[in-house]
Design a protein around this motif. Structure first.
Motif, short mmCIF file in Angstrom:
data_model
loop_
_atom_site.label_atom_id
_atom_site.label_comp_id
_atom_site.label_asym_id
_atom_site.label_seq_id
_atom_site.Cartn_x
_atom_site.Cartn_y
_atom_site.Cartn_z
N UNK A 6 0.82 -1.21 0.00
CA UNK A 6 0.00 0.00 0.00
C UNK A 6 0.87 1.28 0.00
N UNK A 7 1.90 1.36 0.87
CA UNK A 7 2.75 2.57 0.81
C UNK A 7 3.44 2.74 -0.55
N UNK A 8 3.83 1.64 -1.16
CA UNK A 8 4.45 1.74 -2.50
C UNK A 8 3.45 2.27 -3.52
N UNK A 9 2.21 1.82 -3.42
CA UNK A 9 1.18 2.29 -4.35
C UNK A 9 0.94 3.79 -4.15
N UNK A 10 0.82 4.22 -2.89
CA UNK A 10 0.63 5.65 -2.62
C UNK A 10 1.80 6.47 -3.17
N UNK A 16 -1.35 12.72 -9.36
CA UNK A 16 -2.39 13.01 -8.38
C UNK A 16 -1.87 14.01 -7.35
N UNK A 17 -2.78 14.82 -6.82
CA UNK A 17 -2.40 15.73 -5.74
C UNK A 17 -2.32 14.94 -4.43
N UNK A 18 -1.70 15.56 -3.42
CA UNK A 18 -1.63 14.92 -2.10
C UNK A 18 -3.03 14.56 -1.61
N UNK A 19 -3.98 15.48 -1.82
CA UNK A 19 -5.35 15.26 -1.35
C UNK A 19 -5.99 14.07 -2.06
N UNK A 20 -5.72 13.96 -3.37
CA UNK A 20 -6.28 12.83 -4.13
C UNK A 20 -5.68 11.51 -3.65
#
Ligand SMILES: [Zn+2]
Length: 163
Positions: A6-10, A16-20
Motif C-alpha cells: 500500500x505505501x508503495x502504491x501511494x 495526483x495531488x496529495x489530497x487525491x
C-alpha cells in the motif's frame, strides 16, 4: 508483476495531488494474484468516474489516477487500447489521465480507451482458451502480455510527457 505494498502504491502516483492520494481507496491486496498481472487497476466505489492503475515501469512503480468519460460509449463493440480485447461498447471506457507535473496542473490530460473495469490482465488470460485447440496458448498469452505492457508504457510515457 512484482507485488506492491500500500505505501508503495501511494508513493507511485505520478499525476495526483496529495489530497487525491489521501482519499484514494485501496484495493484488497491479499486477493491479488500478482504473477497473473501486467498492472493492478481498480475503480473507486465512492466516485464512479475514478479509476487507478499502478505497474512496474522497469524498477520504478508508477501509478495513475484516471477519470472515465461521463457518457458511456454507444452500443456496439469497442476495443480496449491496452489489451486489444473487443467487448460490448459499455465495457470499454474513455479514460483520461491528467499529465504529470506542471502540464497536469494547467489541465492537460491524455486519454485512451481501456476496459471499464481495468481488468485487461484477466481478459487476456481468459481469451487464450479459445486458442488452446490450435496450440500455442502459452505463446499467445506471452505475446498478448508483452503487447499490453508495451501499450501501457506508451500511454504512461504520454502522461509523464516523455513522448
Ligand atoms: Zn483492456
Amino acid at each position: 508483476m512484482r507485488p506492491l505494498t500500500i505505501p508503495e502504491i501511494r508513493g507511485a502516483m505520478v499525476n495526483a495531488t496529495e489530497a487525491e492520494i489521501e482519499r484514494m481507496p485501496m484495493p484488497g491486496l491479499h486477493e491479488v494474484v500478482w504473477e497473473d498481472r501486467e498492472y493492478l487497476g481498480w475503480r473507486d466505489p465512492s466516485a464512479a468516474h475514478r479509476g487507478y492503475l499502478v505497474y512496474w515501469r522497469g524498477d520504478r512503480a508508477v501509478g495513475l489516477v484516471l477519470r472515465s468519460a461521463t457518457s458511456p460509449l454507444r452500443a456496439g463493440a469497442a476495443i480496449c487500447s491496452l489489451c486489444s480485447t473487443g467487448q460490448p461498447g459499455g465495457q470499454v471506457t474513455l479514460f483520461s489521465a491528467p499529465r504529470a507535473g506542471e502540464a497536469g496542473r494547467r489541465g492537460d490530460s491524455v486519454g485512451t480507451y481501456i476496459c471499464a473495469d481495468l481488468s485487461c490482465s484477466l481478459l487476456i488470460r481468459i481469451a487464450p482458451r479459445y486458442f488452446e485447440q490450435i496450440g500455442g496458448s502459452d505463446e499467445v498469452l506471452a505475446r498478448k502480455s508483452h503487447r499490453l505492457e508495451t501499450r501501457l508504457d506508451a500511454f504512461v510515457s504520454r502522461v509523464l510527457q516523455e513522448a
